[in-house]
Design a protein around this motif. Sequence first.
Motif, short mmCIF file in Angstrom:
data_model
loop_
_atom_site.label_atom_id
_atom_site.label_comp_id
_atom_site.label_asym_id
_atom_site.label_seq_id
_atom_site.Cartn_x
_atom_site.Cartn_y
_atom_site.Cartn_z
N THR A 17 69.76 23.07 15.64
CA THR A 17 69.89 21.94 16.55
C THR A 17 70.08 22.41 17.98
OG1 THR A 17 70.84 20.60 14.83
CG2 THR A 17 71.22 19.87 17.08
N ALA A 20 72.90 19.95 21.45
CA ALA A 20 73.93 19.24 20.69
C ALA A 20 75.25 19.35 21.42
CB ALA A 20 74.06 19.83 19.30
N ARG A 297 64.40 17.33 15.06
CA ARG A 297 65.82 17.55 14.73
C ARG A 297 66.51 18.47 15.74
NH1 ARG A 297 67.16 15.71 9.65
NH2 ARG A 297 65.46 15.41 8.14
N CYS A 300 69.24 16.39 20.23
CA CYS A 300 70.32 15.44 19.96
C CYS A 300 70.86 14.80 21.23
CB CYS A 300 71.46 16.11 19.18
SG CYS A 300 71.46 15.69 17.41
N HIS A 361 72.43 9.94 13.22
CA HIS A 361 73.07 11.17 12.73
C HIS A 361 73.67 11.96 13.89
CE1 HIS A 361 73.68 14.89 10.47
NE2 HIS A 361 73.02 15.52 11.44
N CYS A 362 72.91 12.08 14.97
CA CYS A 362 73.42 12.80 16.15
C CYS A 362 74.68 12.13 16.68
CB CYS A 362 72.36 12.85 17.24
SG CYS A 362 70.95 13.92 16.86
N GLN A 365 77.88 12.95 14.69
CA GLN A 365 78.43 14.31 14.67
C GLN A 365 79.66 14.43 15.58
OE1 GLN A 365 77.12 16.64 12.48
NE2 GLN A 365 76.18 14.69 11.91
#
Length: 365
Positions: A17, A20, A297, A300, A361-362, A365
Amino acid sequence: PAARGEAGGGGQKTFRTLLAVPAAATDREERDGEERLAVTDSQPPADTASPVERGIFWSRELEEQVPPGFAAEEAAAWLSAARAARVASLERGGCGRSSNRLARLSDGSRACVRYGINPEQIQGEALSYHLAGVLGMQERLPPMALALVEARGRQWEPVREELRGSHWAEGAVVSLTRWVDNLTAVVAPAPWGAEAGAGRRLQPLSAGELVGLPPSQLVELVQWSDLILFDYLTANFDRLVSNLFSLQWDPRVMRRATSNLLRAPDGGLVFMDNEAGLVHGYRLLAMWDPYNEPLLRSVCVFREGTARRVAELHRRRSAAAELRRRYRAREPLWARLGFLSERQAELLQARVDFVHRHISHCRAQ
């Protein structure tokens, strides 16, 4: 395509990733049973020193620095003029494959005329352009219109002799894309342009490194985040994905220019030549998704407007319907090429849903 050969097990790479950063809590709301992104007035003000707000969105201050690209009014004016203009001359070179031509129009402007190897490439070019409009990023693509090749028609009559030498079929549909001067090549920035290392992983960009980057690099990353999302939705393999594919035999390929991506003098990225998108790309998902999906993916951080539009298309399950409505309203020759098949429309919605889940999803986290 810039990449050649066939994808094999040895050609796949492992991705980690990128971009992020720790996510802060945000509000959520339920509507029609679907989760969607929501921003409320109760949230604390963003740290103006940070390029990221609420964990996953580029800051408003940073987005304001992104070059405007092709303004909607400017694009509409050019398209109207190009459709009415006559083709004064056709020249070889400067517009990709040998079957394409650089056209000088009677209004003084120039356009790349693309003649696809088959009609689905022109269809993909047109549909990708209008999908960019649905997603709110059409300013990154040069204005594009369809044209019908008719040697004895008013538009093409001045270049009748040139048409004979082009081997274009009478009645073929071609695309006219506005010519843009002074564009330069673009090499993928550090997050995606890392040299092939152990396991050929792309190197992640930490939050600390993101904060420390100069504004010009951050502004480019904002545009790259849209580009990667756009290329995933359209399954366009003929840009960064083709370079990643070529890593298996050329470890220095990421130092070279990215296919079909150019930079304007003001720093704005121009998403060129999207004919691999939606139609051609959807036929080749098995070959290219092992590269396209991990690339998505790797991102993010997103433009908030892009994420909101994706969330709405997911909630309403309306991706194909919105694209069809825009395409029919803005392209007079749409019926000549037709629209996505039912299966292709389902694939588009499925890819929108996948992007929405990835953004959620990001945020989690």
